[in-house]
Design an enzyme around this catalytic site. Sequence first.
Site, PDB file in Angstrom:
ATOM      1  N   ARG A  59     -37.321  15.406 -80.271  1.00  0.00           N
ATOM      2  CA  ARG A  59     -37.871  14.729 -81.552  1.00  0.00           C
ATOM      3  C   ARG A  59     -38.286  16.053 -82.348  1.00  0.00           C
ATOM      4  O   ARG A  59     -37.747  15.905 -83.535  1.00  0.00           O
ATOM      5  CB  ARG A  59     -39.158  14.117 -81.106  1.00  0.00           C
ATOM      6  CG  ARG A  59     -39.895  13.538 -82.354  1.00  0.00           C
ATOM      7  CD  ARG A  59     -41.023  12.411 -82.160  1.00  0.00           C
ATOM      8  NE  ARG A  59     -40.701  11.587 -81.168  1.00  0.00           N
ATOM      9  CZ  ARG A  59     -40.344  10.364 -81.857  1.00  0.00           C
ATOM     10  NH1 ARG A  59     -40.448  10.014 -83.192  1.00  0.00           N
ATOM     11  NH2 ARG A  59     -40.363   9.307 -81.056  1.00  0.00           N
ATOM     12  N   GLU A  85     -48.666  16.066 -95.881  1.00  0.00           N
ATOM     13  CA  GLU A  85     -48.912  15.835 -94.229  1.00  0.00           C
ATOM     14  C   GLU A  85     -50.184  16.434 -93.743  1.00  0.00           C
ATOM     15  O   GLU A  85     -50.532  17.700 -94.406  1.00  0.00           O
ATOM     16  CB  GLU A  85     -47.830  16.550 -93.575  1.00  0.00           C
ATOM     17  CG  GLU A  85     -47.946  16.820 -91.953  1.00  0.00           C
ATOM     18  CD  GLU A  85     -48.261  15.648 -91.116  1.00  0.00           C
ATOM     19  OE1 GLU A  85     -49.176  15.592 -90.427  1.00  0.00           O
ATOM     20  OE2 GLU A  85     -47.478  14.793 -91.257  1.00  0.00           O
ATOM     21  N   GLN A  86     -51.115  15.872 -93.155  1.00  0.00           N
ATOM     22  CA  GLN A  86     -52.535  16.231 -92.928  1.00  0.00           C
ATOM     23  C   GLN A  86     -52.508  17.314 -91.856  1.00  0.00           C
ATOM     24  O   GLN A  86     -53.497  17.947 -91.910  1.00  0.00           O
ATOM     25  CB  GLN A  86     -53.322  15.158 -92.138  1.00  0.00           C
ATOM     26  CG  GLN A  86     -52.909  14.535 -90.781  1.00  0.00           C
ATOM     27  CD  GLN A  86     -54.021  13.363 -90.599  1.00  0.00           C
ATOM     28  OE1 GLN A  86     -55.017  13.204 -91.122  1.00  0.00           O
ATOM     29  NE2 GLN A  86     -53.832  13.008 -89.240  1.00  0.00           N
ATOM     30  N   ASP A 105     -43.428   3.140 -88.047  1.00  0.00           N
ATOM     31  CA  ASP A 105     -44.683   2.588 -87.536  1.00  0.00           C
ATOM     32  C   ASP A 105     -45.967   2.192 -88.278  1.00  0.00           C
ATOM     33  O   ASP A 105     -46.962   1.451 -87.766  1.00  0.00           O
ATOM     34  CB  ASP A 105     -45.089   3.863 -86.523  1.00  0.00           C
ATOM     35  CG  ASP A 105     -44.082   3.873 -85.309  1.00  0.00           C
ATOM     36  OD1 ASP A 105     -43.137   2.948 -85.173  1.00  0.00           O
ATOM     37  OD2 ASP A 105     -44.219   4.724 -84.434  1.00  0.00           O
ATOM     38  N   TYR A 159     -32.836  11.056 -69.921  1.00  0.00           N
ATOM     39  CA  TYR A 159     -31.767  11.476 -70.429  1.00  0.00           C
ATOM     40  C   TYR A 159     -31.634  13.210 -70.892  1.00  0.00           C
ATOM     41  O   TYR A 159     -33.024  13.365 -71.087  1.00  0.00           O
ATOM     42  CB  TYR A 159     -31.370  10.786 -71.720  1.00  0.00           C
ATOM     43  CG  TYR A 159     -32.022  10.401 -72.598  1.00  0.00           C
ATOM     44  CD1 TYR A 159     -32.371  11.495 -73.773  1.00  0.00           C
ATOM     45  CD2 TYR A 159     -33.032   9.440 -72.731  1.00  0.00           C
ATOM     46  CE1 TYR A 159     -33.322  11.247 -74.541  1.00  0.00           C
ATOM     47  CE2 TYR A 159     -34.078   9.177 -73.519  1.00  0.00           C
ATOM     48  CZ  TYR A 159     -34.175   9.963 -74.513  1.00  0.00           C
ATOM     49  OH  TYR A 159     -35.208   9.709 -75.358  1.00  0.00           O
TER      50      TYR A 159
END
Length: 385
Positions: free
Chosen positions: A104, A31-32, A292, A212
């Site tokens: 998230r 991960e950068q 994505d 929500y």
Amino acid sequence: MNRISIIGAGIGGLTAALALHDVGAHVTVYEQAKHLTDEGAGIQIAPNASRILCHLGLRHVLAADAVAASTSAYRHYRTGAVLKINDPSESVRRTGFPYWRIHRADLQRALVSALARRAPDALHLGWQVLAVETGSDNVSLVFSNGQRVTSDLVVAADGIRSTVRSMLFARDTPHFEGYVAWRGLVPMADLPERLRTMGGASFGGGRFIVNYAVRRGELMNFVAIARHETWEEEGWRIPSRLAELQEAFTDFHDDVQELIGHTPPDRLFKWGIFGRPRLPSWVQGRASLLGDAAHPMLPYLAQGGAMAIEDAMLLARAVANGDGHVSALQRWETARMPRVNRVSDASAAMAAMFHTDVDAYDPSRDVSAGRLPDLATFDALTAPI
């Protein structure tokens, strides 16, 4: 043992790491970012995705932070009149798996913790990939810190602005889809009682807002989307002025106005919604895109994250089959692409529905139900590959 390098520690990359580890692969995630922060907003996890997360052993830890989805409504933007009732309980009953709404960052944290328990040294932060060199026997990654890593397979889950996509395929660039989104998190304790149970979406006049509860019901998450001709700012965490959002939604009904008005200034952000051209293939040799990076889609079905989670599980099953690395990627792509394209097309159709004349809305023609009856009940654990 398969040596698999994964680029990106988002939802798709971390799920892929867990799923691949559980079928015997040696996984490393690069991960950068130097730190994983408590950013982002809510994400909906329908049973097609929660089934996979439960299979990976995350049911109880996620249930502790998530909010179980309950009945919600589509409403007319001006009057607040109910246009349709949405009840997720049918898909929960049919599958036996939950429909969660979760922050998230809480989901990412659970995935990181699960990976740390299984493979303590698998996650590497602050590693930025500069080059991908594919060969017949392996694939090499070159990083900005001067390190070179050789693997049997590389999986790029580095998001819509994927650098690996540009390295492997034509240098297409993300294109603005004509929508600007705001996201906000409102402490539930700051809301009047009648708004704490308000969930669902209001739309009309070319705009749409959904809200929500997340984080054990402590926060009300909302995403508001409006048409916009141009967008030049970079990033998805751009601070927004509350007055800007209020002006864009000034004619929405009182519940929406009050919800927006309670948003703390430091919890309101905006971003442009971007897409990329549909690729004929996500695979090049021993390297593949995922999530994505491979197939960004509009957010109107709340299935972007779910598609990445499905990608991860089917990829692990293809690798576990043991008939060769390149063959595994090709079989995985063949199995995934038709479903992903159908969901992407349906998301685009939902966008068109939400951003046209609300007074012409016909619940019987709602594409989320009519075009994709298996949207939430799809089983990535048994689907053919």
